[in-house]
Design an enzyme around this catalytic site. Sequence first.
Site, PDB file in Angstrom:
ATOM      1  NE  ARG A 155      -2.478   1.302   3.451  1.00  0.00           N
ATOM      2  CZ  ARG A 155      -3.136   1.438   4.720  1.00  0.00           C
ATOM      3  NH1 ARG A 155      -4.450   1.573   4.708  1.00  0.00           N
ATOM      4  NH2 ARG A 155      -2.550   2.046   5.750  1.00  0.00           N
TER       5      ARG A 155
ATOM      6  CB  THR B  53      -1.606   7.159  -3.262  1.00  0.00           C
ATOM      7  OG1 THR B  53      -1.376   5.815  -3.352  1.00  0.00           O
ATOM      8  CG2 THR B  53      -0.962   8.474  -4.035  1.00  0.00           C
TER       9      THR B  53
ATOM     10  CG  ASP C  94       2.686  -2.346   9.034  1.00  0.00           C
ATOM     11  OD1 ASP C  94       2.540  -1.542   8.071  1.00  0.00           O
ATOM     12  OD2 ASP C  94       2.944  -3.456   8.713  1.00  0.00           O
TER      13      ASP C  94
ATOM     14  CG  ASP D  55       6.430  -3.051   9.993  1.00  0.00           C
ATOM     15  OD1 ASP D  55       6.814  -3.374   9.165  1.00  0.00           O
ATOM     16  OD2 ASP D  55       6.090  -1.806  10.139  1.00  0.00           O
TER      17      ASP D  55
HETATM   18  C1  PRP Z   1      -1.122  -4.345   4.752  1.00  0.00           C
HETATM   19  C2  PRP Z   1      -2.188  -5.313   4.994  1.00  0.00           C
HETATM   20  C3  PRP Z   1      -3.073  -5.094   3.606  1.00  0.00           C
HETATM   21  C4  PRP Z   1      -3.035  -3.655   3.235  1.00  0.00           C
HETATM   22  C5  PRP Z   1      -4.554  -3.488   3.811  1.00  0.00           C
HETATM   23  O1  PRP Z   1      -0.171  -4.543   3.731  1.00  0.00           O
HETATM   24  O2  PRP Z   1      -1.492  -6.589   5.012  1.00  0.00           O
HETATM   25  O3  PRP Z   1      -2.577  -5.813   2.492  1.00  0.00           O
HETATM   26  O4  PRP Z   1      -1.975  -3.258   4.364  1.00  0.00           O
HETATM   27  O5  PRP Z   1      -4.557  -2.083   3.579  1.00  0.00           O
HETATM   28  P1  PRP Z   1      -5.888  -1.367   2.621  1.00  0.00           P
HETATM   29  O6  PRP Z   1      -7.131  -2.205   2.708  1.00  0.00           O
HETATM   30  O7  PRP Z   1      -5.897  -0.061   3.001  1.00  0.00           O
HETATM   31  O8  PRP Z   1      -5.279  -1.569   1.265  1.00  0.00           O
HETATM   32  P2  PRP Z   1       0.944  -3.574   3.536  1.00  0.00           P
HETATM   33  O9  PRP Z   1       0.612  -2.674   2.377  1.00  0.00           O
HETATM   34  O10 PRP Z   1       1.409  -2.966   4.835  1.00  0.00           O
HETATM   35  O11 PRP Z   1       1.998  -4.563   2.972  1.00  0.00           O
HETATM   36  P3  PRP Z   1       2.891  -5.591   3.520  1.00  0.00           P
HETATM   37  O12 PRP Z   1       1.824  -6.831   3.955  1.00  0.00           O
HETATM   38  O13 PRP Z   1       3.900  -5.940   2.716  1.00  0.00           O
HETATM   39  O14 PRP Z   1       3.388  -4.901   4.899  1.00  0.00           O
HETATM   40  N1  URA Z   2      -2.443  -2.167   7.164  1.00  0.00           N
HETATM   41  C1  URA Z   2      -1.981  -2.801   8.471  1.00  0.00           C
HETATM   42  O1  URA Z   2      -1.186  -3.405   8.489  1.00  0.00           O
HETATM   43  N2  URA Z   2      -2.872  -2.019   9.528  1.00  0.00           N
HETATM   44  C2  URA Z   2      -3.633  -1.175   9.233  1.00  0.00           C
HETATM   45  O2  URA Z   2      -4.346  -0.839  10.213  1.00  0.00           O
HETATM   46  C3  URA Z   2      -4.170  -0.773   8.105  1.00  0.00           C
HETATM   47  C4  URA Z   2      -3.490  -1.406   6.946  1.00  0.00           C
END
Ligand code: PRP
Ligand code: URA
Length: 209
Positions: free
Chosen positions: A104, A108, A200, A203
Amino acid sequence: MSKLVVVDHPLVQHKLSLMRRKETSTAEFRRLVKEIALLLGYEICRDLPTEEVEVETPLEVTKVRMLAGKKLCLVSVLRAGNGLLEGMLDLIPSARVGHVGLYRDPATLKPVEYYYKVPSDIADRQVILVDPMLATANSAIAAVQKVKDSGATEIKYACLLAAPEGVKKFHDAHPDVPIFTAAQDRQLNDHGYIMPGLGDAGDRIYGTR
Ligand code: PRP
Ligand code: URA
């Protein structure tokens, strides 16, 4: 089937509460994701069709029920989805696995795709997409669209936490796809994080922060 299934089993709620605590360690968080995935998977599979077959026990031949119908494909939204994937694979070891690489964009909040690989026969399988967080739903909507474009028609979406804003947007985009979640939280904050949430997810699973 209801389009939003909140799995409110006491074990799920207890594990989720432990995961929310900021002092929960990476190792414990990862273990809990795996455990909760097993419990969510149990609920997601509740309506799988079965058929009567004959088996021979050590004592006699009898008729029993076994899974029938479409085979399963688990699709993990990288990278946090891999935490849920592990637990679900323990439950359904014969499932095929696909991966959608999305992150994400923090400015944006739009998903950026960097990887996509699913089994070639995904159109013939029931798909369970896994990603712990449904926040704005931008990532989930894009991931579902990718597997639909590959031919999948029977899709379920599994997460740990969902924001009400995301649930609405997801159902507007994909009204045919039910959401299974451990909880629906209060709202998104200004940065698109689920409140109260658990932070997150990626993380916390991998200790990258
Ligand atoms: C997180 C989560 C989803 C997304 C959700 O991933 O695992 O994929 O955010 O957010 P949204 O509903 O607003 O799209 P992230 O982009 O942090 O990536 P990662 O899994 O690589 O940490
Ligand atoms: N992605 C995450 O990992 N946590 C949130 O709360 C939203 C998006």
